[in-house]
Design a protein around this motif. Structure first.
Motif, mmCIF file in Angstrom:
data_model
loop_
_atom_site.group_PDB
_atom_site.id
_atom_site.type_symbol
_atom_site.label_atom_id
_atom_site.label_comp_id
_atom_site.label_asym_id
_atom_site.label_seq_id
_atom_site.Cartn_x
_atom_site.Cartn_y
_atom_site.Cartn_z
ATOM 1 N N GLY A 1 0.846 -1.192 0.000
ATOM 2 C CA GLY A 1 0.000 0.000 0.000
ATOM 3 C C GLY A 1 0.875 1.233 0.000
ATOM 4 N N TYR A 2 0.419 2.298 -0.697
ATOM 5 C CA TYR A 2 1.247 3.480 -0.884
ATOM 6 C C TYR A 2 0.542 4.746 -0.395
ATOM 7 N N GLY A 3 1.335 5.632 0.184
ATOM 8 C CA GLY A 3 0.852 6.944 0.612
ATOM 9 C C GLY A 3 1.920 7.986 0.358
ATOM 10 N N GLU A 4 1.527 9.264 0.437
ATOM 11 C CA GLU A 4 2.434 10.335 0.023
ATOM 12 C C GLU A 4 2.348 11.548 0.941
ATOM 13 N N ASP B 1 -1.692 6.816 6.646
ATOM 14 C CA ASP B 1 -3.121 6.496 6.570
ATOM 15 C C ASP B 1 -3.520 6.117 5.144
ATOM 16 N N GLU B 2 -3.029 6.871 4.167
ATOM 17 C CA GLU B 2 -3.282 6.521 2.765
ATOM 18 C C GLU B 2 -2.719 5.141 2.439
ATOM 19 N N ALA B 3 -1.486 4.906 2.863
ATOM 20 C CA ALA B 3 -0.828 3.631 2.554
ATOM 21 C C ALA B 3 -1.566 2.464 3.192
ATOM 22 N N TYR B 4 -2.020 2.661 4.409
ATOM 23 C CA TYR B 4 -2.703 1.555 5.090
ATOM 24 C C TYR B 4 -4.084 1.296 4.489
ATOM 25 N N HIS B 5 -4.802 2.360 4.104
ATOM 26 C CA HIS B 5 -6.068 2.161 3.397
ATOM 27 C C HIS B 5 -5.838 1.351 2.110
ATOM 28 N N ASP B 6 -4.787 1.721 1.381
ATOM 29 C CA ASP B 6 -4.469 1.035 0.132
ATOM 30 C C ASP B 6 -4.144 -0.428 0.393
ATOM 31 N N LEU B 7 -3.274 -0.678 1.372
ATOM 32 C CA LEU B 7 -2.878 -2.040 1.712
ATOM 33 C C LEU B 7 -4.081 -2.856 2.184
ATOM 34 N N TYR B 8 -4.840 -2.327 3.100
ATOM 35 C CA TYR B 8 -5.958 -3.043 3.717
ATOM 36 C C TYR B 8 -7.000 -3.466 2.681
ATOM 37 N N THR B 9 -7.330 -2.541 1.775
ATOM 38 C CA THR B 9 -8.364 -2.856 0.789
ATOM 39 C C THR B 9 -7.827 -3.748 -0.333
ATOM 40 N N LYS B 10 -6.530 -3.669 -0.615
ATOM 41 C CA LYS B 10 -5.939 -4.632 -1.560
ATOM 42 C C LYS B 10 -6.008 -6.045 -0.981
ATOM 43 N N ASN C 1 -7.378 -2.874 -7.242
ATOM 44 C CA ASN C 1 -7.955 -2.716 -5.910
ATOM 45 C C ASN C 1 -7.183 -1.686 -5.088
ATOM 46 N N GLY C 2 -7.702 -1.392 -3.918
ATOM 47 C CA GLY C 2 -7.100 -0.359 -3.077
ATOM 48 C C GLY C 2 -7.379 1.011 -3.644
ATOM 49 N N THR C 3 -6.382 1.883 -3.599
ATOM 50 C CA THR C 3 -6.540 3.224 -4.183
ATOM 51 C C THR C 3 -6.237 3.237 -5.674
ATOM 52 N N GLY C 4 -5.778 2.099 -6.203
ATOM 53 C CA GLY C 4 -5.525 1.999 -7.641
ATOM 54 C C GLY C 4 -4.119 2.351 -8.059
ATOM 55 N N VAL C 5 -3.182 2.335 -7.100
ATOM 56 C CA VAL C 5 -1.818 2.811 -7.358
ATOM 57 C C VAL C 5 -0.870 1.655 -7.656
ATOM 58 N N LYS C 6 -0.047 1.864 -8.674
ATOM 59 C CA LYS C 6 1.069 0.966 -8.971
ATOM 60 C C LYS C 6 2.301 1.816 -9.183
ATOM 61 N N LEU C 7 3.332 1.594 -8.379
ATOM 62 C CA LEU C 7 4.511 2.470 -8.381
ATOM 63 C C LEU C 7 5.303 2.334 -9.675
ATOM 64 N N ASN C 8 5.776 3.469 -10.198
ATOM 65 C CA ASN C 8 6.682 3.469 -11.347
ATOM 66 C C ASN C 8 8.090 3.105 -10.906
ATOM 67 N N GLU C 9 8.887 2.682 -11.847
ATOM 68 C CA GLU C 9 10.294 2.393 -11.549
ATOM 69 C C GLU C 9 11.130 3.610 -11.908
ATOM 70 N N ASN C 10 10.840 4.725 -11.251
ATOM 71 C CA ASN C 10 11.599 5.953 -11.484
ATOM 72 C C ASN C 10 12.879 5.940 -10.660
ATOM 73 N N GLU C 11 13.747 6.896 -10.948
ATOM 74 C CA GLU C 11 14.917 7.070 -10.072
ATOM 75 C C GLU C 11 14.428 7.521 -8.713
ATOM 76 N N GLU C 12 15.024 7.015 -7.677
ATOM 77 C CA GLU C 12 14.539 7.308 -6.333
ATOM 78 C C GLU C 12 15.660 7.129 -5.322
ATOM 79 N N THR C 13 15.441 7.675 -4.155
ATOM 80 C CA THR C 13 16.295 7.373 -3.002
ATOM 81 C C THR C 13 15.486 6.447 -2.110
#
Length: 345
Positions: free
Chosen positions: A41-44, A99-108, A330-342
């Motif tokens: 699950g993801y949040g920002e 909270d966003e991440a947990y909603h996403d995880l829980y509903t997935k 499912n969840g919030t509908g998010v799938k993470l991109n493989e962008n450059e990140e730290t």
């Protein structure tokens, strides 16, 4: 449950200016991932100078409180938010992301979309506006021409506000919403309300400084356009304060601590007869997708943050000409991109 922390630099398509802030071209974003049972699950939370939040501070606090966050799950999202609150009551931005991440995880894990978990239906959803930041009139017109849209939010708070709106109106028949970001006086607001009504403005958002409740009452009584609270409406207790001082409230997830309190704020506002709106910061598809699931409850929505970006952190809901489209995820509908990140794991 495992916590993973990522940081991104969100690049804006155009320099963005509002009345009370410096011009920004890059917004650092912190993406939290909660992993369990093979699901994520993801949040920002994004950096915000006005609210004194930096990406570095957000990441450091998450690292320090990792054991608290990674407690065994099984709780409902509301119960998890209540558990986190004493530990993050001084940092609503992080509480929001978790909270966003947990909603996403829980509903997935439950195998449902978030709006389905809430018992909502995708009917008569409000269209989102597209924001035009403060700039030269020529550049503001060019931004509108670049992105034809049914509703524009126009950022104001300059010495030429009436001139700006008058000129912009010559180039579109779209609805205008005005956001002064605390940049006006009482007299200016009331005067502008009559002029702007003639120019097809729907409402005015936060014309006065956030804590000026006495003058907010004067504007509430004197304006011929609805006045929507933004900086005056931060957390749940502000809803009662806004009653009889504003005609509606703009709730932002990062300010109030996430989806859990936002839903309560929307319900309370409706009981008091206030118009309901949820807005965004400059956010990627992670935060915007979470906001989208609240739209069946709203009169207005401002979820254009991702549309202002050159790059994105994820795939999620799509916005086409003001209308939101939900992915079949499912969840919030998010799938993470493989962008450059730290990555802090």
């Amino acid at each position: 449950m495992k916590l993973i922390i990522r940081t991104y630099n969100l690049q804006l398509k155009h320099p963005f200016t509002i009345s009370r802030g410096a011009t920004r071209t890059v917004i650092p974003s912190v993406i939290v991932e909660l992993q369990e049972h093979g699901f994520s699950g993801y949040g920002e939370a994004t950096e915000n100078v006005y609210y004194n939040k930096t990406a570095k501070q957000l990441v450091q606090e998450l690292i320090e409180k990792r054991e608290i966050v990674e407690v065994s799950s099984g709780r409902t999202p509301k119960a998890y938010w209540n558990y986190l609150l004493p530990h993050f009551d001084k940092n609503m931005f992080l509480l929001c992301a978790l909270d966003e991440a947990y909603h996403d995880l829980y509903t997935k894990i439950k195998g449902v979309k978030l709006y389905e978990y809430w018992g909502l239906k995708l009917e008569k959803l409000p269209q989102t506006n597209y924001t035009i930041g403060i700039d030269s009139i020529e550049n503001m017109v060019a931004k509108m021409n670049e992105t034809p849209w049914p509703i524009y939010k126009i950022k104001l708070g300059t010495k030429r506000d009436l001139e700006i709106v008058t000129e912009l109106r010559k180039h579109t028949n779209s609805i205008f919403r005005i956001d002064a970001n605390c940049g006006w006086t009482v007299d200016e607001t009331i005067k502008y309300s009559y002029e702007f009504k003639k120019l097809g403005v729907e409402f005015i958002e936060q014309p006065l400084p956030a804590t000026n409740w006495k003058d907010a009452k004067k504007v509430f009584k004197g304006s011929c356009l609805p006045i929507i609270a933004d900086e005056s409406c931060i957390v749940e207790t502000d809803i009662n304060k806004c009653h009889n001082h504003f005609h509606g409230v703009n709730i932002k997830l990062m300010k109030c601590g996430g989806l859990t309190p936002a839903k309560r704020m929307i319900a309370k506002a409706k009981l008091l007869g206030l118009k309901t709106m949820v807005g965004c910061m400059t956010e990627s598809s992670v935060g915007i997708s979470a906001i989208a699931h609240l739209t069946p409850m709203l009169d207005y929505v401002d979820m254009d943050g991702v549309l202002l970006l050159k790059n994105d952190t994820a795939k999620g809901v799509k916005i086409e000409h003001g209308n939101v489209q939900f992915p079949n995820i499912n969840g919030t509908g998010v799938k993470l991109n493989e962008n450059e990140e730290t990555n802090y794991s």
